[in-house]
Design an enzyme around this catalytic site. Structure first.
Site, short mmCIF file in Angstrom:
data_model
loop_
_atom_site.label_atom_id
_atom_site.label_comp_id
_atom_site.label_asym_id
_atom_site.label_seq_id
_atom_site.Cartn_x
_atom_site.Cartn_y
_atom_site.Cartn_z
N PRO A 206 -6.53 1.78 -4.70
CA PRO A 206 -7.82 1.65 -4.01
C PRO A 206 -8.40 0.26 -4.21
O PRO A 206 -7.97 -0.49 -5.11
CB PRO A 206 -8.69 2.71 -4.71
CG PRO A 206 -8.12 2.80 -6.09
CD PRO A 206 -6.63 2.63 -5.92
N ARG A 234 -5.26 -1.70 0.80
CA ARG A 234 -6.45 -2.35 1.34
C ARG A 234 -6.18 -3.85 1.38
O ARG A 234 -5.61 -4.41 0.45
CB ARG A 234 -7.68 -2.06 0.48
CG ARG A 234 -8.20 -0.63 0.57
CD ARG A 234 -8.80 -0.32 1.94
NE ARG A 234 -9.36 1.02 2.03
CZ ARG A 234 -8.70 2.09 2.46
NH1 ARG A 234 -7.40 1.96 2.81
NH2 ARG A 234 -9.29 3.26 2.53
N ASP A 258 0.20 -3.66 6.37
CA ASP A 258 -0.44 -2.78 7.35
C ASP A 258 -1.96 -2.91 7.29
O ASP A 258 -2.66 -2.32 8.10
CB ASP A 258 -0.04 -1.32 7.11
CG ASP A 258 -0.57 -0.39 8.19
OD1 ASP A 258 -0.29 -0.64 9.38
OD2 ASP A 258 -1.30 0.56 7.84
N GLU A 263 -10.46 -6.48 9.69
CA GLU A 263 -9.79 -5.69 10.73
C GLU A 263 -10.78 -5.36 11.84
O GLU A 263 -11.87 -4.84 11.53
CB GLU A 263 -9.22 -4.40 10.11
CG GLU A 263 -8.16 -4.66 9.07
CD GLU A 263 -7.72 -3.41 8.32
OE1 GLU A 263 -6.74 -3.50 7.57
OE2 GLU A 263 -8.37 -2.36 8.48
N HIS A 285 -2.90 -1.52 10.88
CA HIS A 285 -3.46 -0.39 10.13
C HIS A 285 -3.05 0.95 10.76
O HIS A 285 -3.90 1.79 11.09
CB HIS A 285 -4.99 -0.50 10.07
CG HIS A 285 -5.56 0.18 8.86
ND1 HIS A 285 -6.58 -0.34 8.12
CD2 HIS A 285 -5.25 1.37 8.25
CE1 HIS A 285 -6.89 0.48 7.12
NE2 HIS A 285 -6.09 1.54 7.18
#
Length: 318
Positions: A206, A234, A258, A263, A285
């Site tokens: 995370p 992330r 990814d 974003e 993503h």
């Protein structure tokens, strides 16, 4: 009960939200900005959101609001102190994307590892049809057998990736940025050891104070120059300018991402300068975006509303 879904398109235009109608009125917005949120949620009992910050500025006018449901696992967009002060419950969805993200992790790896973009273009360009040999050895690659796979973040997804890596014959190392001791049979190491020993490193942690900007140029320099780096966690765990430098100075062999710091992608992101798809692959993503996964999210949010109604705290984060 009035349910307001703020970012329906974040689950895909093909998703169906009729299951929420069992609770009452449902208002759906395909997308929503922080500026649009206050007016849209002002008479909501339940707000369903993804990336929109949930804080006083966005939900302060929502006098009837009792519940916030995220269509995601990460809770960094929630102002927990404000929610607790107002007595507003918040639930996330966990475990819904484990198989999809693990699958995408390996899709990213194999694309880079086996130089698939090069070989695809070799065939489509007509070179293979003009050749005299049944095979072609323009770019070399290796097996996963007996290689070392380093995992940052051994949660549900990290453990699934570890299982799959073992199935391919890899030795698995793991690292916790927070210092948490994993209850696992996999060897847990310090960060420098993981960097130095791993042939492949995938990130499944995370975003928090321990992990933000974890991968800098200093970290990439400690990796093998044959190593491949994969981030499906992330974007902010990685310093993107430093990754660009590491790739263009051959500190590492390749990277697959990814997730990004911003974003959609910032047009000025230095990684856009790297057009060699044998060195860098970026997907928008989508690791979590298998159709089954997205339907699972909707069903889990429905279950979270039912849990809230009966006082069940499973998936409750505030």
């Amino acid at each position: 009960m009035k349910i307001v879904i703020l970012e329906a398109d974040s689950l895909g235009e093909d998703m169906v939200f009729t299951p929420f109608e069992e609770f009452g009125e449902v208002v759906i917005y395909p997308s929503c900005t922080s500026e649009q949120a206050p007016e849209r949620v002002q008479d909501a009992d339940v707000v369903i959101a993804n990336k929109v910050p949930i804080c006083e500025a966005t939900i302060g006018q929502a006098k009837n609001l009792k519940l916030v449901c995220l269509t995601a696992t990460g809770i960094n967009n929630l102002d927990g102190d404000y929610l607790k002060a107002k007595g507003i419950a918040a639930y996330n969805v966990a475990g819904y994307s484990t198989n999809g993200v693990a699958q995408h992790t390996f899709a990213l790896l194999f694309y880079i590892l086996e130089k698939l973009s090069y070989y695809d273009q070799y065939v489509k360009s007509g070179e293979y049809a003009r050749g005299s040999c049944f095979s072609h050895f323009g770019k070399s690659f290796c097996e996963l057998q007996d290689k070392t796979w380093g995992i940052v973040g051994l949660g549900t997804i990290g453990r699934r990736v570890a299982q799959l890596a073992e199935a391919f014959g890899c030795k698995v190392l793991c690292y916790s940025a927070s210092g948490h001791k994993y209850d696992s049979r996999y060897e847990q190491t310090d960060f420098d050891t993981l960097l130095a020993k791993s042939d492949f490193i995938s990130v499944h942690a995370p975003l928090n104070a321990y992990t933000e900007n974890l991968f800098t140029l200093d970290a990439f320099k400690k990796m093998k120059n044959t190593a491949i780096f994969i981030n499906v966690a992330r974007g902010a765990l990685v310093n993107e300018q430093d990754l660009y430098t590491a790739l263009t100075t051959d500190e590492i062999a390749g990277a697959a991402l990814d997730v990004l710091c911003r974003e959609p992608m910032d047009p000025e992101n230095p990684l856009l300068k790297i057009q060699d798809s044998t060195r860098l692959l970026i997907t928008p993503h989508i690791a979590w975006a298998a159709k089954e996964t997205r339907f699972r999210v909707v069903e889990e949010v429905v279950q979270n509303i039912r849990r809230f109604q009966r006082g069940d705290t499973v998936n409750r984060v505030y």
